[in-house]
Design an enzyme around this catalytic site. Sequence first.
Site, PDB file in Angstrom:
ATOM      1  N   HIS A   1      -4.938 -14.339   2.907  1.00 30.50           N
ATOM      2  CA  HIS A   1      -4.280 -13.100   3.342  1.00 30.50           C
ATOM      3  C   HIS A   1      -2.962 -13.463   4.023  1.00 30.50           C
ATOM      4  O   HIS A   1      -2.871 -14.481   4.719  1.00 30.50           O
ATOM      5  CB  HIS A   1      -5.199 -12.330   4.296  1.00 30.50           C
ATOM      6  CG  HIS A   1      -4.713 -10.942   4.555  1.00 30.50           C
ATOM      7  ND1 HIS A   1      -3.667 -10.671   5.415  1.00 30.50           N
ATOM      8  CD2 HIS A   1      -5.086  -9.751   4.026  1.00 30.50           C
ATOM      9  CE1 HIS A   1      -3.439  -9.368   5.420  1.00 30.50           C
ATOM     10  NE2 HIS A   1      -4.281  -8.779   4.579  1.00 30.50           N
TER      11      HIS A   1
ATOM     12  N   GLU B   1      -0.792  -8.238  -2.629  1.00 30.57           N
ATOM     13  CA  GLU B   1      -0.398  -7.519  -1.404  1.00 30.57           C
ATOM     14  C   GLU B   1       1.020  -7.913  -1.032  1.00 30.57           C
ATOM     15  O   GLU B   1       1.214  -8.952  -0.369  1.00 30.57           O
ATOM     16  CB  GLU B   1      -1.314  -7.922  -0.235  1.00 30.57           C
ATOM     17  CG  GLU B   1      -2.754  -7.540  -0.411  1.00 30.57           C
ATOM     18  CD  GLU B   1      -3.432  -7.375   0.937  1.00 30.57           C
ATOM     19  OE1 GLU B   1      -4.039  -6.333   1.151  1.00 30.57           O
ATOM     20  OE2 GLU B   1      -3.336  -8.266   1.781  1.00 30.57           O
TER      21      GLU B   1
HETATM   22  P1  13P Z   1      -2.901  -1.688   5.311  1.00 28.79           P
HETATM   23  O1  13P Z   1      -3.863  -0.980   4.387  1.00 28.79           O
HETATM   24  O2  13P Z   1      -3.112  -1.367   6.747  1.00 28.79           O
HETATM   25  O3  13P Z   1      -1.489  -1.540   4.830  1.00 28.79           O
HETATM   26  O4  13P Z   1      -3.252  -3.258   5.202  1.00 28.79           O
HETATM   27  C1  13P Z   1      -3.305  -3.847   3.960  1.00 28.79           C
HETATM   28  C2  13P Z   1      -3.973  -5.149   4.082  1.00 28.79           C
HETATM   29  O5  13P Z   1      -3.425  -6.088   4.645  1.00 28.79           O
HETATM   30  C3  13P Z   1      -5.333  -5.262   3.530  1.00 28.79           C
HETATM   31  O6  13P Z   1      -5.769  -6.582   3.510  1.00 28.79           O
END
Ligand code: 13P
Length: 232
Positions: free
Chosen positions: A86, A156
């Site tokens: 992450h 992400e």
């Molecule tokens: P948000 O949904 O708060 O934007 O975070 C995304 C995230 O980092 C999920 O792992």
Amino acid sequence: MEKIVVANHKMYFDSLKSVNEYIEKMKEYKDKFIVAPSNLYLKLYTDAGFNVSAQNVYAKDSGAYTGQTSAKAAKDLGAKYTLIGHSETRSYLKEDEELINGKVKNAVKNGLTVFLCIGESQKTKDEGKTKQFLKKQLDVNLKDVDDLSNIYISYEPIWSIGGVPPTNEEIDDIASYIKSLFKHDVHVLYGGGVNEKSITKLEEIPNIDGYLIGGAGTDPEKLIKILEVTQK
Ligand code: 13P
């Protein structure tokens, strides 16, 4: 089609009381999503029958690694999945691409399904280097991983976390690019700004198989609305 929904609780919950309230409110929906709680609370969720993911695991099974989480121990406590790489662990824990590769290999060896998180910064996006950056992350993070069947890719973009997602076209373009890099069908999830409002439009993206949700996944009311849209 039903989507894979992962609620990443990050470090939002900081009391047993609030975790127990969440479990109580979400237990009716426990088969419809995967929860990635703080590792401290993992067993509360497995005991309550939820599908559980660790938020991170280390590259070794056991030993003198203070502060780390063993993939083997997470599996032993009932987790079936783990997040790895992450952007918050890459950044705050200074994880480099090789360490993430070691973590992926150890998680796979221990039978955990991995949500490998990749994503570009605003700077990389502005330079037009997103695809080459993601390919490099995948090349190094998945080097010598023999069995890729239990690896899901979570795209992400760092700049969209806690903010607004890219356009559907941009997300679909990246998701289909990621899929084109694999010889087999790979699941691609999207994360960053997924909530009860953005989900309806995101659901129109053809190449997305699920979502990794931060803030909205910690709020039962919002998460239930998301599940109503995604679990048809
Ligand atoms: P948000 O949904 O708060 O934007 O975070 C995304 C995230 O980092 C999920 O792992």
